[in-house]
Design a protein around this motif. Structure first.
Motif, PDB file in Angstrom:
ATOM      1  N   LEU A   1       0.846  -1.191   0.000  1.00  0.00           N
ATOM      2  CA  LEU A   1       0.000   0.000   0.000  1.00  0.00           C
ATOM      3  C   LEU A   1       0.881   1.239   0.000  1.00  0.00           C
ATOM      4  CD1 LEU A   1      -2.855   1.250   0.207  1.00  0.00           C
ATOM      5  CD2 LEU A   1      -2.560   1.195   2.700  1.00  0.00           C
ATOM      6  N   ILE A   2       0.696   2.077  -1.010  1.00  0.00           N
ATOM      7  CA  ILE A   2       1.481   3.299  -1.139  1.00  0.00           C
ATOM      8  C   ILE A   2       0.550   4.482  -0.869  1.00  0.00           C
ATOM      9  CG2 ILE A   2       3.102   4.565  -2.564  1.00  0.00           C
ATOM     10  CD1 ILE A   2       3.826   1.604  -2.083  1.00  0.00           C
ATOM     11  N   VAL A   3       0.784   5.168   0.225  1.00  0.00           N
ATOM     12  CA  VAL A   3      -0.060   6.301   0.624  1.00  0.00           C
ATOM     13  C   VAL A   3       0.508   7.582   0.016  1.00  0.00           C
ATOM     14  CG1 VAL A   3      -0.951   7.645   2.548  1.00  0.00           C
ATOM     15  CG2 VAL A   3      -0.716   5.151   2.758  1.00  0.00           C
ATOM     16  N   ASP A   4      -0.345   8.306  -0.679  1.00  0.00           N
ATOM     17  CA  ASP A   4       0.049   9.557  -1.321  1.00  0.00           C
ATOM     18  C   ASP A   4      -0.488  10.731  -0.492  1.00  0.00           C
ATOM     19  OD1 ASP A   4       0.659  11.702  -2.902  1.00  0.00           O
ATOM     20  OD2 ASP A   4      -0.366  10.949  -4.700  1.00  0.00           O
ATOM     21  N   PRO A   5       0.391  11.455   0.226  1.00  0.00           N
ATOM     22  CA  PRO A   5      -0.089  12.542   1.082  1.00  0.00           C
ATOM     23  C   PRO A   5      -0.616  13.740   0.309  1.00  0.00           C
ATOM     24  CG  PRO A   5       2.307  12.522   1.014  1.00  0.00           C
ATOM     25  CD  PRO A   5       1.850  11.295   0.285  1.00  0.00           C
ATOM     26  N   THR A   6      -0.292  13.815  -0.966  1.00  0.00           N
ATOM     27  CA  THR A   6      -0.737  14.958  -1.775  1.00  0.00           C
ATOM     28  C   THR A   6      -2.058  14.711  -2.491  1.00  0.00           C
ATOM     29  OG1 THR A   6       0.451  14.229  -3.750  1.00  0.00           O
ATOM     30  CG2 THR A   6       1.687  15.545  -2.160  1.00  0.00           C
ATOM     31  N   SER A   7      -2.642  13.529  -2.259  1.00  0.00           N
ATOM     32  CA  SER A   7      -3.865  13.163  -2.966  1.00  0.00           C
ATOM     33  C   SER A   7      -4.783  12.370  -2.040  1.00  0.00           C
ATOM     34  CB  SER A   7      -3.519  12.326  -4.206  1.00  0.00           C
ATOM     35  OG  SER A   7      -4.678  11.787  -4.801  1.00  0.00           O
ATOM     36  N   THR A   8      -6.002  12.167  -2.468  1.00  0.00           N
ATOM     37  CA  THR A   8      -6.938  11.325  -1.712  1.00  0.00           C
ATOM     38  C   THR A   8      -7.005   9.919  -2.294  1.00  0.00           C
ATOM     39  OG1 THR A   8      -8.782  12.068  -3.096  1.00  0.00           O
ATOM     40  CG2 THR A   8      -8.354  13.306  -1.059  1.00  0.00           C
ATOM     41  N   THR A   9      -6.098   9.625  -3.203  1.00  0.00           N
ATOM     42  CA  THR A   9      -6.057   8.302  -3.838  1.00  0.00           C
ATOM     43  C   THR A   9      -4.719   7.632  -3.541  1.00  0.00           C
ATOM     44  OG1 THR A   9      -7.522   9.012  -5.633  1.00  0.00           O
ATOM     45  CG2 THR A   9      -6.208   7.036  -6.001  1.00  0.00           C
ATOM     46  N   ASP A  10      -4.781   6.430  -3.016  1.00  0.00           N
ATOM     47  CA  ASP A  10      -3.588   5.641  -2.731  1.00  0.00           C
ATOM     48  C   ASP A  10      -3.469   4.512  -3.747  1.00  0.00           C
ATOM     49  OD1 ASP A  10      -3.128   7.226  -0.491  1.00  0.00           O
ATOM     50  OD2 ASP A  10      -4.354   5.921   0.784  1.00  0.00           O
ATOM     51  N   VAL A  11      -2.305   3.856  -3.754  1.00  0.00           N
ATOM     52  CA  VAL A  11      -2.029   2.796  -4.720  1.00  0.00           C
ATOM     53  C   VAL A  11      -1.831   1.478  -3.970  1.00  0.00           C
ATOM     54  CG1 VAL A  11      -0.462   1.944  -6.507  1.00  0.00           C
ATOM     55  CG2 VAL A  11      -0.999   4.389  -6.371  1.00  0.00           C
ATOM     56  N   LEU A  12      -2.477   0.416  -4.478  1.00  0.00           N
ATOM     57  CA  LEU A  12      -2.309  -0.924  -3.921  1.00  0.00           C
ATOM     58  C   LEU A  12      -1.666  -1.804  -4.979  1.00  0.00           C
ATOM     59  CD1 LEU A  12      -2.931  -3.015  -1.624  1.00  0.00           C
ATOM     60  CD2 LEU A  12      -5.044  -3.532  -2.886  1.00  0.00           C
TER      61      LEU A  12
ATOM     62  N   GLU B   1     -10.655  -6.090  -2.127  1.00  0.00           N
ATOM     63  CA  GLU B   1     -11.927  -5.779  -1.480  1.00  0.00           C
ATOM     64  C   GLU B   1     -11.718  -5.273  -0.051  1.00  0.00           C
ATOM     65  OE1 GLU B   1     -14.124  -9.387  -1.771  1.00  0.00           O
ATOM     66  OE2 GLU B   1     -14.710  -9.062  -3.872  1.00  0.00           O
ATOM     67  N   LEU B   2     -10.810  -5.911   0.675  1.00  0.00           N
ATOM     68  CA  LEU B   2     -10.545  -5.496   2.048  1.00  0.00           C
ATOM     69  C   LEU B   2      -9.983  -4.086   2.092  1.00  0.00           C
ATOM     70  CD1 LEU B   2     -10.259  -6.130   5.113  1.00  0.00           C
ATOM     71  CD2 LEU B   2      -7.955  -6.992   4.570  1.00  0.00           C
ATOM     72  N   MET B   3      -8.970  -3.812   1.278  1.00  0.00           N
ATOM     73  CA  MET B   3      -8.312  -2.517   1.342  1.00  0.00           C
ATOM     74  C   MET B   3      -9.186  -1.405   0.765  1.00  0.00           C
ATOM     75  SD  MET B   3      -5.771  -3.203   3.061  1.00  0.00           S
ATOM     76  CE  MET B   3      -5.208  -1.511   3.068  1.00  0.00           C
ATOM     77  N   THR B   4     -10.054  -1.736  -0.174  1.00  0.00           N
ATOM     78  CA  THR B   4     -11.005  -0.735  -0.666  1.00  0.00           C
ATOM     79  C   THR B   4     -11.927  -0.292   0.454  1.00  0.00           C
ATOM     80  OG1 THR B   4     -10.958  -1.618  -2.923  1.00  0.00           O
ATOM     81  CG2 THR B   4     -12.872  -0.303  -2.308  1.00  0.00           C
TER      82      THR B   4
ATOM     83  N   GLN C   1     -11.730   5.914   5.422  1.00  0.00           N
ATOM     84  CA  GLN C   1     -10.882   7.094   5.593  1.00  0.00           C
ATOM     85  C   GLN C   1     -11.184   8.176   4.558  1.00  0.00           C
ATOM     86  OE1 GLN C   1      -8.815   7.223   8.214  1.00  0.00           O
ATOM     87  NE2 GLN C   1      -9.411   5.129   8.793  1.00  0.00           N
ATOM     88  N   ASN C   2     -12.299   7.971   3.839  1.00  0.00           N
ATOM     89  CA  ASN C   2     -12.693   8.902   2.771  1.00  0.00           C
ATOM     90  C   ASN C   2     -11.609   9.034   1.703  1.00  0.00           C
ATOM     91  OD1 ASN C   2     -15.245   9.578   3.938  1.00  0.00           O
ATOM     92  ND2 ASN C   2     -14.172  10.929   5.384  1.00  0.00           N
ATOM     93  N   ARG C   3     -10.971   7.892   1.417  1.00  0.00           N
ATOM     94  CA  ARG C   3      -9.941   7.872   0.389  1.00  0.00           C
ATOM     95  C   ARG C   3     -10.307   6.834  -0.672  1.00  0.00           C
ATOM     96  NH1 ARG C   3      -5.455  10.635   1.804  1.00  0.00           N
ATOM     97  NH2 ARG C   3      -4.134   9.517   0.314  1.00  0.00           N
TER      98      ARG C   3
END
Length: 363
Positions: A106-117, A133-136, A142-144
């Motif tokens: 899981l790559i969290v992008d602090p500049t966006s509301t969309t992360d990458v799995l 499904e779990l991570m979605t 988290q409203n992401r």
């Protein structure tokens, strides 16, 4: 003549017919089949009735203190579906998933509301779908949003990543059936160590041909698993020989019943725990913990490691298969020698000694 006198011969005749039609040995064999039937149902339904993630490895990349906090939250989830840890950067996380060292990242992008799995489809569609499904759901709380990237996708001909499983099942079935047929035709127990060696040696060319034909089917014929022909054929040959050696060993220990024990090991126990229909990480504890140490599970892992993960982690499944094969050979050779020395076997097929022709001086 009374009615009772008439009924008695009829009853006796009926019982005689029953005894003639169903021998005592056949009754116990049928009872054994009944037990195998319910063991089959219990094992398959028990393994597949309620699949769920269990401690699936996940790398996490997030800025500052957000990474450790997120890891703590993921690891604290009910049922422990995720086993997360922080890694330095997205490139490392991606490489770990591509190589098969971790199942997801899981790559969290602090500049966006969309992360990458990151996921690896080659590990099995059931696993990647469940992780997604779990991570979605986690991200939505988290409203992401989540973008899923498959960094090791299945080949076009390998629908849902099941080819490795069915290929391994075919090889193992062929190995134990060949050994069982040899046992039935010439006695379930080899009479001497030399004959045990001959039986084992006879399985070598059979295993090699089986491995090659399996690789031909999945590569040039069907295009299901391509680009690793030699490696697939080699794994197949080892698996087939392993299945044959284990079958022969169990026949030495248990006679004809050993074929049933082989069925338990490879089909009733081995198949549902092999990571086919559902990945090993999604199975209940018994199947999840034992599956990787059985030839079926090791075979599926070996094929997937070779085809999708550049042979990373291949040493463990190959060693597992080799240990089973060596154990089977040793049990067969030692067992045949001991049985022969104790006089329990008097002929090649374990049956009665051949009748000798009378000599001229015999009365």
């Amino acid at each position: 003549m009374t009615a009772t006198d008439t009924e008695k011969p009829v009853n006796d005749s009926l019982m005689a017919d029953v005894r003639d039609a169903i021998a005592g040995r056949a009754f116990w064999l049928v009872a054994g089949v009944l037990l195998l039937q319910f063991a089959f149902i219990l094992s398959y339904v028990g393994a597949f009735h309620d699949p769920g993630l269990h401690r699936v490895s996940m790398d996490v990349v997030a800025p500052g203190d957000a990474g450790p906090r997120l890891v703590q939250q993921l690891n604290a989830m009910t049922g422990e579906p995720i086993d997360a840890e922080v890694v330095a950067d997205a490139e490392t996380a991606r490489e770990n998933v591509e190589s098969g060292f971790t199942r997801s990242a899981l790559i969290v992008d602090p500049t966006s509301t969309t992360d990458v799995l990151y996921v690896a489809g080659g590990a099995g569609a059931s696993l990647t779908t469940a992780i997604q499904e779990l991570m979605t759901a986690v991200e939505q709380r988290q409203n992401r949003q989540l973008t899923v990237v498959d960094v090791a996708p299945v080949q076009d001909g390998d629908a849902r990543g099941l080819t490795a499983f069915y290929l391994v099942v075919g090889w193992i079935v062929g190995g134990y059936l060949a050994a069982a047929v040899l046992g039935v035709s010439r006695g379930s127990r080899a009479a001497t160590r030399q004959r045990a060696v001959i039986r084992l040696a006879a399985m070598v060319p059979y295993a090699i041909v089986s491995g090659l034909l399996g690789a031909v089917i999945v590569d040039p014929v069907l295009g299901a698993l391509t680009g690793r022909f030699a490696e697939i054929a080699g794994i197949g040959a080892l698996l087939v020989f392993c299945a044959a050696a284990v079958t022969m060993a169990l026949q030495v220990l248990f006679g004809l019943v050993g074929v049933g024990v082989t069925l338990i090991v490879f089909v009733i126990w081995g198949n549902p725990s092999a990571g086919g229909a559902f990945a090993t990480e999604m199975l209940p504890t018994f199947w999840r913990e034992t599956g990787p140490w059985l030839p079926s599970g090791a075979g599926v892992s070996a094929i997937r490691d070779v085809v999708y993960f550049d042979s990373n982690g291949l040493d463990r499944p190959l060693l597992t298969i080799a240990v089973w094969a060596i154990a089977g050979m040793l049990i067969m050779l030692v067992g045949s020698s001991l049985l022969h020395r104790r006089g329990r076997l008097s002929g090649f097929d374990g049956g009665p000694a051949p009748i000798e022709e009378p000599r001229p001086n015999d009365a």
